[in-house]
Design an enzyme around this catalytic site. Structure first.
Site, PDB file in Angstrom:
ATOM      1  N   TYR A  82      -7.616   7.642  15.208  1.00 41.65           N
ATOM      2  CA  TYR A  82      -7.458   7.930  13.783  1.00 41.65           C
ATOM      3  C   TYR A  82      -6.464   9.066  13.572  1.00 41.65           C
ATOM      4  O   TYR A  82      -6.512  10.083  14.256  1.00 41.65           O
ATOM      5  CB  TYR A  82      -8.804   8.314  13.158  1.00 41.65           C
ATOM      6  N   THR A 104       0.835  -1.209   0.000  1.00 44.72           N
ATOM      7  CA  THR A 104       0.000   0.000   0.000  1.00 44.72           C
ATOM      8  C   THR A 104       0.869   1.258   0.000  1.00 44.72           C
ATOM      9  O   THR A 104       1.985   1.239   0.538  1.00 44.72           O
ATOM     10  CB  THR A 104      -0.916   0.030   1.238  1.00 44.72           C
ATOM     11  N   TYR A 154      -2.453  -0.825   9.979  1.00 47.71           N
ATOM     12  CA  TYR A 154      -2.437  -1.401   8.620  1.00 47.71           C
ATOM     13  C   TYR A 154      -1.094  -1.115   7.940  1.00 47.71           C
ATOM     14  O   TYR A 154      -0.453  -2.014   7.387  1.00 47.71           O
ATOM     15  CB  TYR A 154      -3.604  -0.787   7.862  1.00 47.71           C
ATOM     16  N   ASP A 186      -4.093  10.792   9.950  1.00 52.71           N
ATOM     17  CA  ASP A 186      -4.192  10.781   8.495  1.00 52.71           C
ATOM     18  C   ASP A 186      -2.860  11.163   7.850  1.00 52.71           C
ATOM     19  O   ASP A 186      -2.029  11.801   8.481  1.00 52.71           O
ATOM     20  CB  ASP A 186      -5.275  11.783   8.054  1.00 52.71           C
TER      21      ASP A 186
END
Ligand code: NAD
Ligand code: UDP
Length: 363
Positions: free
Chosen positions: A316, A125, A167, A318
Site C-alpha cells: 500500500y 479516476t 488500479y 498513498d
C-alpha cells in the site's frame, strides 16, 4: 398492437449501473430526463426502486460476457462505463481482478462503442495522477503547485511492488485506449476523473451488507455504528477533496446536455473547497454523529492511529494530496460544485442512520 422500437439517441446504457454512482445517475436520468436506460450490472440492490419503471431495463450480466452485452451497446446512442473494482483494499489483495475489470475486461466494451458509433462517457479516476508530484518536490503545502490539471499534470506511480497503483495504472491505460480510439476510429468520448464522491449508498458496511474494507466514509460510518474507534491510516494526514454526489451528478448531466463541448475531453470532477485531512474528516464526522445520535456522547467515540501496513497489508502507498483544477469543467460545461463538506456529511450520516440503525436516534 405494434411495439415501437426506442430511438437509439434516446437510449443510454450504463455498465455498472447498480453501484454508488450508477444508482444516483439512474435516479436523475429517470426523474429529470426523457432517456430510456438500460442498466447492466451483477447486482441491483441499490436500484431496486426503479426495477419496475417502464423507461428502465435492468440486465443482470457480467460485463465480460461480450456477446450478451453487445446488442445493448448497439441499440444505445450513449454508453456510460462505471463498472469497476474501486476499493483501495482490493488493489493490493486482488490485483489481478483489479487489472482485469478495470482494464483488460473494459477494452472490448470501448471497441464496441467505437464500432457501434455510440458516444462513450468513461469514468476514470483522480487516482490516475498517482503520487502527489508537488509533495515529491517539497511543495506539498502550496495549493497552487498541487493543482492537478487534466491535460498537463504528470502521472506518477510507485514501483511494481507497491500494488496500490494497480488500479491507477489500469485506468491510465484505459484512458489511453479511449484517446487512441478517438484518434484512430473516430470514437466520440468524454472521460470523467472523479475526486472522492460521497453520499448515501456509498460502498457497504462490513459485516452488515458486505465484507472487506470499504472506502473511508463507509469505514468511519461502520465504526461509529459499532462504537469502535475510527482508524486513521498513518495518522490521517493525507488530504482529499470530498465531493457531494448530487454535484457530481449535475456534472454528468452537463456532459450529456453539452455533447459538443464535452466531445473528446477529460474533466476533473471534484470540489477543491472541500479539501480536508482524513483526521479532520474523522473529527467532523464524530461531531455530526453526536448531534444526530444524542446518546452517542455517552459512549466514548475515539480515533486511533494505525500504520498503512497494518490496515491494508503490504503493497500500500498513498497520494498525500489530490487537489483538482476544475477550471475546464467550469468553462466548457458551466459546472461548479455547490455543496460544502458539512452538508454533504450531515446528509450522508442521516441517510446511514435511517437505513441501518434508526433506533439509535431514540437512545
Ligand atoms: P461501485 O463499486 O459502487 O460501483 C461499481 C459497479 O460495477 C458495482 O455495482 C459492481 O457490481 C459493478 N461491476 C463490477 N464488476 C462488474 C462486472 N464484471 N460486470 C458487471 N458489473 C460489474 O463504484 P462507484 O463508486 O459507483 O464508481 C463508479 C466508477 O467511478 C468506477 O469506474 C470508479 O473507478 C469510478 N470512480 C469513482 C469514485 C468515487 O468517488 N465514487 C472515485 C474515483 C473513480
Ligand atoms: N483511510 C483512513 N481510515 C480508514 C480508511 C481510509 O485513514 O478507515 C484513509 C486512506 O488511507 C486514504 C484516505 O483515507 O488516505 C482515503 O481513502 P479511500 O479508501 O476513501 O480512497 P482513496 O481516496 O485513497 O482512493
Amino acid at each position: 398492437m405494434q411495439q415501437t422500437v426506442p430511438d437509439k439517441n434516446d437510449t443510454i446504457t450504463i455498465v455498472g449501473c447498480g453501484g454508488f454512482i450508477g444508482s444516483h445517475l439512474l435516479d436523475r436520468l429517470l426523474e429529470a430526463t426523457h432517456y430510456r436506460v438500460i442498466g447492466i450490472d451483477l447486482v441491483s440492490g441499490k436500484i431496486s426502486r426503479h426495477l419496475n419503471n417502464d423507461r428502465f431495463s435492468f440486465v443482470k450480466l457480467d460485463m465480460h460476457d461480450i456477446p450478451s452485452v453487445k446488442p445493448y451497446i448497439e441499440r444505445s446512442g450513449i454508453v456510460i462505463l462505471l463498472a469497476a473494482l474501486c476499493n483501495p483494499s482490493l488493489y493490493t489483495t486482488r490485483t489481478l481482478d483489479v487489472i482485469d475489470v478495470n482494464c483488460t475486461g473494459t477494452i472490448p466494451l470501448i471497441n464496441m462503442c467505437a464500432e457501434a458509433g455510440a458516444r462513450l462517457v468513461y469514468f476514470s479516476t483522480s487516482e490516475v495522477y498517482g503520487r502527489t508530484a508537488a509533495s515529491l518536490a517539497g511543495r506539498g503545502d502550496d495549493a497552487e503547485s498541487c493543482l492537478l490539471r487534466e491535460d498537463c499534470s504528470p502521472f506518477i506511480l510507485g514501483p511494481v511492488e507497491a500494488q496500490r497503483w494497480s488500479y491507477a495504472c489500469a485506468k491510465q491505460l484505459i484512458e489511453r485506449v479511449v484517446f487512441a480510439c478517438g484518434q484512430e476510429h473516430g470514437l466520440n468520448y468524454t472521460i470523467v476523473r472523479p475526486f472522492n464522491f460521497i453520499g448515501p449508498r456509498m460502498d457497504f458496511l462490513p459485516g452488515i451488507d458486505g465484507e472487506g474494507i470499504p472506502r473511508v466514509l463507509a469505514c468511519f460510518l461502520s465504526a461509529l455504528i459499532a462504537r469502535k474507534p475510527l482508524r486513521l491510516v498513518d495518522g490521517g494526514r493525507n488530504r482529499r477533496c470530498f465531493t457531494w454526489i448530487g454535484d457530481a451528478i449535475d456534472a454528468c448531466m452537463k456532459i450529456l446536455e453539452r455533447p459538443e463541448a464535452a466531445r473528446n475531453q477529460i474533466f476533473n470532477i471534484g470540489n477543491p473547497s472541500n479539501e480536508t485531512t482524513i483526521a479532520e474528516l474523522a473529527d467532523r464526522m464524530i461531531r455530526l454523529w453526536r448531534r444526530q445520535v444524542p446518546g452517542a456522547s455517552a459512549h466514548g467515540i475515539a480515533v486511533e492511529e494505525i500504520s498503512a501496513r497494518d490496515f491494508y497489508g503490504p503493497g500500500y502507498e498513498d497520494s498525500d494530496r489530490r487537489l483538482p483544477d476544475i477550471g475546464k469543467a467550469e468553462r466548457l460545461l458551466g459546472w461548479e460544485p455547490k455543496t460544502g463538506l458539512e452538508t454533504a456529511l450531515d446528509t450522508t450520516i442521516k441517510a446511514c442512520i435511517d437505513l441501518y440503525c434508526p433506533a439509535l436516534r431514540k437512545e
